[in-house]
Scaffold this motif. Sequence first.
Motif, mmCIF file in Angstrom:
data_model
loop_
_atom_site.group_PDB
_atom_site.id
_atom_site.type_symbol
_atom_site.label_atom_id
_atom_site.label_comp_id
_atom_site.label_asym_id
_atom_site.label_seq_id
_atom_site.Cartn_x
_atom_site.Cartn_y
_atom_site.Cartn_z
ATOM 1 N N LYS A 76 0.826 -1.200 0.000
ATOM 2 C CA LYS A 76 0.000 0.000 0.000
ATOM 3 C C LYS A 76 0.864 1.256 0.000
ATOM 4 O O LYS A 76 0.613 2.197 -0.771
ATOM 5 N N SER A 77 1.883 1.288 0.815
ATOM 6 C CA SER A 77 2.769 2.449 0.868
ATOM 7 C C SER A 77 3.484 2.663 -0.458
ATOM 8 O O SER A 77 3.666 3.795 -0.909
ATOM 9 N N GLN A 80 1.115 4.204 -3.012
ATOM 10 C CA GLN A 80 0.939 5.631 -2.747
ATOM 11 C C GLN A 80 2.178 6.420 -3.150
ATOM 12 O O GLN A 80 2.079 7.541 -3.667
ATOM 13 N N MET A 181 -4.956 7.818 -3.889
ATOM 14 C CA MET A 181 -4.116 7.728 -2.700
ATOM 15 C C MET A 181 -4.966 7.756 -1.425
ATOM 16 O O MET A 181 -4.719 7.002 -0.484
ATOM 17 N N GLN A 185 -5.561 4.569 1.289
ATOM 18 C CA GLN A 185 -5.269 4.734 2.704
ATOM 19 C C GLN A 185 -6.435 4.246 3.566
ATOM 20 O O GLN A 185 -6.236 3.667 4.640
#
Length: 485
Positions: A76-77, A80, A181, A185
């Motif tokens: 996920k990071s 992003q 993004m 999150q």
Amino acid sequence: MTAPGRRQILQALTGLLLALFVSTLSSTVVATALPRMLRDLHGSPTQYAWVVTATLLAATAATPIWGKLADLYSKKSLIQLTAGVFIAGSIAAGLAQDAGQLIGARALQGIGVGGLQSLVQIAIATMIPPRERGRYAGYQSSVTALSTIGGPLLGGYLVDTSWLGWRWCFFIGVPFAVVAMILLQLTLRLPVVRRDNVRIDYWGATLITGGVSLLLIWVSFAGDSFAWVSWQSAVMVGGTLVLLALTVRVELRAAEPVVPPRIIRQRTTALAVLGSLAAGTAMYGAAVFLSQYFQVSRGHSPTEAGLLTIPMMAGILVFSIVAGRRISRTGRLKPFLVTGAVSLAAGFAGLGLIDEHTPLVLIGVAMLLIGAGVGMTLQNFVLVVQNVVPLQDIGAASATVSFFRSLGGTIGVAVLGAILAHQVAGSTAEGVPAPAAYGAATGHIFAISAGVALLGVLAAVLLKPVVLRTSLDVPAPAKDSSTTG
């Protein structure tokens, strides 16, 4: 490892598919705008192809690195982060003041595009077992088709609208990336499946990118800036061979090579790579040069050029959804890969016969065949590889196939663009009108594309029939009965 529930998957897919949408849109939205864009920036025919090639080349180089990082850190990071890189490249491209700046900004944008496209595939593979992935392929294919169909149309509208202009082809993706993004999150929850002692093969990525870049620069400028047989050609070809030889040496010795031999040695992966090369060349080449053909050779506006590519985009949408659902139901891939590869080759063979007078109906039929072929092959070659590797290798395996697909697109656009530019220049110098010269040259490069597409047919035919697994990870090996009580 237990797969998440359907509701959780659909929530996470919202942000993932939006990220995929904006990355695909960035490639297709410029197709109809390129002629006007290069005219305003006083770019050359060679720079025309490099506006597209720069993005593909950067994406190609970045894809395996992002894939390796996905085996180490939070997916996920990373998604992003790549969205942030994409935003920076988009803004820089929209503010470019000459063709050189635009090409540089597009390269930065390509780093983000490569990350988004590969990491979304990796995230989906982490959440959904291969057999069930076809059930969700309709959503993914619809998003891809929407961005592919809408891109040329949107690009044409932006160019033809005086108070907007071609710069908005780059600015338009920024708000979509920001929203993606935020959604990721809020909705994406993925475990970090770490592999021990993973190392990033920066040397391998650098060398292979350098070798391919030097080769493409030589193809683009030979015969124009210098002769094919000259000291400049000797230096560039010799440098390419040295860099690629060093790449092989580094890859064989690297602890975690950018193109893992243990994955490439598998027959299924090797054939999927070959098929992805052909599909990548087809997809990007058709999108770039068809739009130019409709505008330069047939005299249509950017918006009309976008509308005329709808048969190809509709083929991608319909056949990817149908194939995805049938694959999910039966678990069998090979029939669709073979059919799609044959359709792709037949479509390009049809386009290989075009000139400035070819009826649009015949061109539409050929484009529909190409769209059907792309819809049945592009994602499924990735799925073939994801099916045979364990979950901990999903990142490296997916990135490897995506790498070669991007590499095929990069080489295809650059080489075909160079052939087109050289043939048009020679014909116009002999007094042939520009529309006729572009029409004949476009037919020539599509005939070459048909030959490349035959490699995809060969790969699909040679693939062993496989049944997609229903688990996220490969089944654990059975214990020897002699060691069990």
